[in-house]
Scaffold this active site. Structure first.
Site, PDB file in Angstrom:
ATOM      1  N   HIS A 236       0.816  -1.211   0.000  1.00  0.00           N
ATOM      2  CA  HIS A 236       0.000   0.000   0.000  1.00  0.00           C
ATOM      3  C   HIS A 236       0.855   1.269   0.000  1.00  0.00           C
ATOM      4  O   HIS A 236       0.350   2.354  -0.263  1.00  0.00           O
ATOM      5  CB  HIS A 236      -0.973   0.000   1.190  1.00  0.00           C
ATOM      6  CG  HIS A 236      -0.355   0.202   2.527  1.00  0.00           C
ATOM      7  ND1 HIS A 236      -0.101  -0.827   3.397  1.00  0.00           N
ATOM      8  CD2 HIS A 236       0.064   1.324   3.171  1.00  0.00           C
ATOM      9  CE1 HIS A 236       0.430  -0.353   4.511  1.00  0.00           C
ATOM     10  NE2 HIS A 236       0.541   0.957   4.396  1.00  0.00           N
TER      11      HIS A 236
ATOM     12  N   ASP B 175       0.458  -7.589   1.262  1.00  0.00           N
ATOM     13  CA  ASP B 175       0.847  -6.199   1.523  1.00  0.00           C
ATOM     14  C   ASP B 175       2.364  -6.022   1.558  1.00  0.00           C
ATOM     15  O   ASP B 175       2.903  -5.344   2.436  1.00  0.00           O
ATOM     16  CB  ASP B 175       0.220  -5.699   2.834  1.00  0.00           C
ATOM     17  CG  ASP B 175       0.125  -4.174   2.878  1.00  0.00           C
ATOM     18  OD1 ASP B 175       0.528  -3.532   1.893  1.00  0.00           O
ATOM     19  OD2 ASP B 175      -0.335  -3.644   3.896  1.00  0.00           O
TER      20      ASP B 175
ATOM     21  N   SER C 294       4.897   2.198   7.960  1.00  0.00           N
ATOM     22  CA  SER C 294       4.629   1.125   7.004  1.00  0.00           C
ATOM     23  C   SER C 294       5.879   0.743   6.229  1.00  0.00           C
ATOM     24  O   SER C 294       6.572   1.605   5.684  1.00  0.00           O
ATOM     25  CB  SER C 294       3.543   1.562   6.020  1.00  0.00           C
ATOM     26  OG  SER C 294       2.280   1.490   6.589  1.00  0.00           O
TER      27      SER C 294
END
Length: 559
Positions: free
Chosen positions: A140, A171, A249
Site C-alpha cells: 500500500h 501487503d 509502514s
C-alpha cells in the site's frame, strides 16, 4: 476490514499532513544518536553517574585498601580505541543503516468516472534493504505509483526506484535501484526465525512526527491468523505493543539479535484499544520472496475455494457419521470455479490437510502450547502446488490430491493497479463492481451505505464461471434520449435483449453488434431500459463531446 467497529489502519503517511491534534496524539521525539543506537538489552557503565548524583559527604576509602589504578583504554590494532561490544550485546546500528525512507507519488484511478484519474498525491513510508540489491516495503506504500524514490539514512539524495513486484494480498512490495551509488556502504538485513510470545521487538522506520529515523520497542503479544486490511485476506501475523504510526509502514521489526522478524504494516485504532500494532512475519515475507524468485513475478497465495462450518456440536458429529476419535470441519459451499470443486462435495468433513489433523474448531497444532487456523497450512503452499486432503463422506474416509490455486471472488477486493473498465451508450455508463469501486461511491462506510443487493453478492455470492463479473449502470449522463432514466444509479444489469450479461465485455459486444430497432436492458428489481438503437448510437457521440470523454469504451474492452 476489522469487524465490530474495529478498523485496522495502514501506516502510510501523507507527505502533506503536517498538523496533529495534541489532545489525541502523543509523539515521542527523543533524539537517537546516529552512531550509538543500541538495543534495549545493551549495558552502559553507570559508575560515573553514581559519583555525580550522590548527596552528602564522599565515602571514605579504607586506609588498608590501596587505591586501584585507573584501567587504561583497550588497544585495537595497536592503537587506543573503543572497547569491543560485550558478548551477548547486539548492536543494531548496521541493520538500522539498511532502513530507507520511501517517497511515492500516487495517481489513483477515478472509479466513479472511469475514463479519468484522480489528482496525484505524495506519501512517505519506510523500507529496508535485503540481499540481491533489493528493497522491501508495503504494497500500500506504492499502490497506484507513478514515481518511487528512496533515501538512505543520513543521506540527502533521493534515488529513483523500480518496482519489481507488488503482493497485494500480503501487503509487500519489492523494489530495486539501478544507481550503484545507492548500494555503497549498505549491508542487507538478515532475517530471523518466527519469534515467540514475549520476545522483544524493535520497530524502525520514519513515522509521522519528524523526518529522521525513529525507534520504538515492545514485545510480541499475539501470534495468529490476522485480517490484512489492504489485501482483504487472512494470513499469519504478529501483534506487538510497540507504537506503529503513519509512515512506519514497510519498516522492519528487529529481534534482540538484530535480525528482521517482520514488516510493520497496520495498527488497530479503537477507543478500547491502545498500542496494538501488527507485523508481517518472516514466513509470509519469505513466501513472497521465494514466489518472486521462482516465477519471476508475484503469483499470490493459494486458497481453498470453500466455506466451512465448525463441528463442535456432538449431535452434529454423530449425525454426520463421525467416530468418537474423528475431528474435522464440514464443507458448506464450494466455489464452482475452484479446482477442488471437481472432487469435494458439500457436507464432506475435512479431517486433515497434508497429513495434519484438523480439530473441530478448524485449528491445527502450532508450536508448543499453541494452535492456529488450518488456513495457515494452505498459505504455506505455492500456487500450483499439490496437497492431500482427507475427507469423511457417508461414513467413508477418502483422500484426494488437489492442485491449489488462487481464490477468485465475484466482487474482487482490489483492482491491482489496473485501470477500470467501462462502456458508454446513450449516456448510460456501464462498469464492473469491486470493493474499491464501492468505497469510491459510498466512502469508508460502504458496508453500511451500499445497496443491499450488492452487499449480499459481496459477502455471499460465488462466481459461476472464471470470467463472471457484476455489471452495473454506474450513472446516467443526462441527455434528451435518456429522459426518465436519470435516477438509475449502481443498479445491476441482468440481461440484454433476453440474453444474460456474463461480463462487461460481452455486454459491449452485444450492444455494438446489435442491429434491431430497440435496445432493451433488464436491470435488477425487474426494471427495464428501452432505447432506439440508431438514435442511441448517434446520441453517444454528442454526449461524449459534452462531457469531454475520450472514448465510449475502455482500452481493455476494445476488440
Amino acid at each position: 476490514m476489522a469487524s465490530d467497529g474495529k478498523r485496522k489502519k495502514r501506516g502510510r503517511k501523507s507527505k502533506t499532513q503536517t498538523t496533529l491534534d495534541p489532545t489525541t496524539s502523543t509523539i515521542n521525539d527523543e533524539v537517537f544518536s546516529v552512531n550509538n543506537v543500541e538495543t534495549v538489552n545493551s549495558t552502559t557503565p553507570t559508575s560515573a553517574k553514581k559519583h555525580e548524583n550522590r548527596r552528602g559527604r564522599p565515602k571514605k576509602r579504607s586506609k588498608h585498601s590501596p587505591e586501584k589504578p585507573e584501567k587504561p583504554p583497550p588497544l585495537i590494532n595497536g592503537e587506543i580505541g573503543v572497547a569491543p561490544p560485550v558478548e551477548g550485546v547486539t548492536r543494531v546500528v548496521p541493520a538500522m543503516d539498511a532502513v530507507v525512507k520511501v517517497f511515492c507519488v500516487h495517481t489513483e484511478p477515478n472509479l466513479s468516472l472511469p475514463w479519468q484519474r484522480k489528482r496525484q498525491y505524495s506519501s512517505s513510508s519506510s523500507g529496508f534493504v535485503i540481499g540481491g540489491r533489493r528493497v522491501l516495503t508495503n504494497a500500500h506504500s506504492v499502490e497506484h505509483y507513478t514515481q518511487v524514490k528512496l533515501k538512505k539514512r543520513g543521506s540527502d539524495t533521493k534515488y529513483l526506484a523500480t518496482v519489481l513486484a507488488i503482493g497485494t494480498e500480503c501487503d509487500i512490495a519489492l523494489l530495486t535501484v539501478n544507481d550503484d551509488e545507492f548500494w555503497e556502504g549498505v549491508s542487507p538485513v538478515e532475517f530471523g526465525e518466527l519469534p515467540s510470545l514475549q520476545d522483544a521487538v524493535t520497530v524502525v522506520g520514519y513515522p509521522i512526527g519528524g523526518d529522521t529515523i525513529s525507534v520504538t520497542s515492545g514485545v510480541v503479544s499475539r501470534i495468529e491468523i490476522l485480517s490484512y486490511a489492504h489485501g482483504s485476506t487472512e494470513l499469519l501475523g504478529l501483534q506487538i505493543d510497540a507504537a506503529i504510526n503513519s509512515g512506519n509502514s514497510g519498516g522492519p521489526a528487529f529481534n534482540d539479535k538484530g535480525e528482521c522478524v517482520g514488516i510493520a504494516f497496520q495498527s488497530l485504532k479503537h477507543e478500547d484499544a491502545e498500542n496494538i500494532g501488527y507485523v508481517i512475519p518472516t514466513p509470509v515475507i519469505k513466501h513472497f520472496i521465494q514466489d518472486y524468485e521462482k516465477n519471476g513475478a508475484y503469483t499470490g497465495f493459494p486458497f481453498l475455494g470453500i466455506e466451512w462450518q465448525k463441528m463442535e456440536n456432538p449431535d452434529m458429529r454423530v449425525a454426520m457419521g463421525m467416530k468418537s476419535d474423528q475431528k474435522g470441519v464440514r464443507i458448506r459451499r464450494i466455489d464452482p470455479t475452484a479446482p477442488e470443486s471437481e472432487v469435494l462435495q458439500p457436507s464432506d468433513i475435512i479431517l486433515s490437510f497434508d497429513g495434519v489433523d484438523i480439530a473441530n474448531d478448524g485449528t491445527v497444532p502450532f508450536r508448543h502450547g499453541e494452535r492456529i487456523g488450518f488456513s495457515y497450512l494452505i498459505s504455506q503452499k505455492y500456487t500450483g502446488d499439490n496437497a492431500v486432503i482427507k475427507v469423511l463422506r457417508n461414513s467413508k474416509t477418502l483422500e484426494f490430491d488437489i492442485k491449489l490455486s488462487t481464490h477468485r471472488r465475484l466482487i474482487p477486493p482490489h483492482v491491482k493497479g489496473k485501470p477500470p473498465s467501462y462502456y458508454i451508450i446513450a449516456g448510460f455508463v456501464f462498469t464492473t463492481v469491486s470493493v474499491p469501486y464501492l468505497r469510491s461511491e459510498y466512502g469508508k462506510e460502504y458496508e453500511f451505505e451500499a445497496p443491499v443487493k450488492l452487499l449480499d453478492k459481496l459477502l455471499h455470492s460465488m462466481p459461476q464461471s472464471p470470467d463472471e463479473q457484476i455489471v452495473v449502470v454506474s450513472q446516467v449522463l443526462v441527455a434528451d434520449i435518456n429522459i426518465g432514466y436519470e435516477d438509475i444509479v449502481n443498479t445491476q444489469v441482468v440481461a440484454f435483449n433476453g440474453k444474460p450479461v456474463k461480463n462487461l465485455k460481452s455486454l459491449a459486444n452485444m450492444v455494438e453488434n446489435f442491429d434491431d430497432e430497440f435496445l432493451k436492458f433488464d436491470l435488477e428489481y425487474d426494471q427495464i431500459v428501452v432505447l432506439r438503437t440508431k438514435t442511441a448510437k448517434e446520441a453517444t457521440v454528442d454526449i461524449l463531446t459534452t462531457h469531454g470523454i475520450p472514448s465510449a469504451i475502455s482500452d481493455d474492452l476494445k476488440p
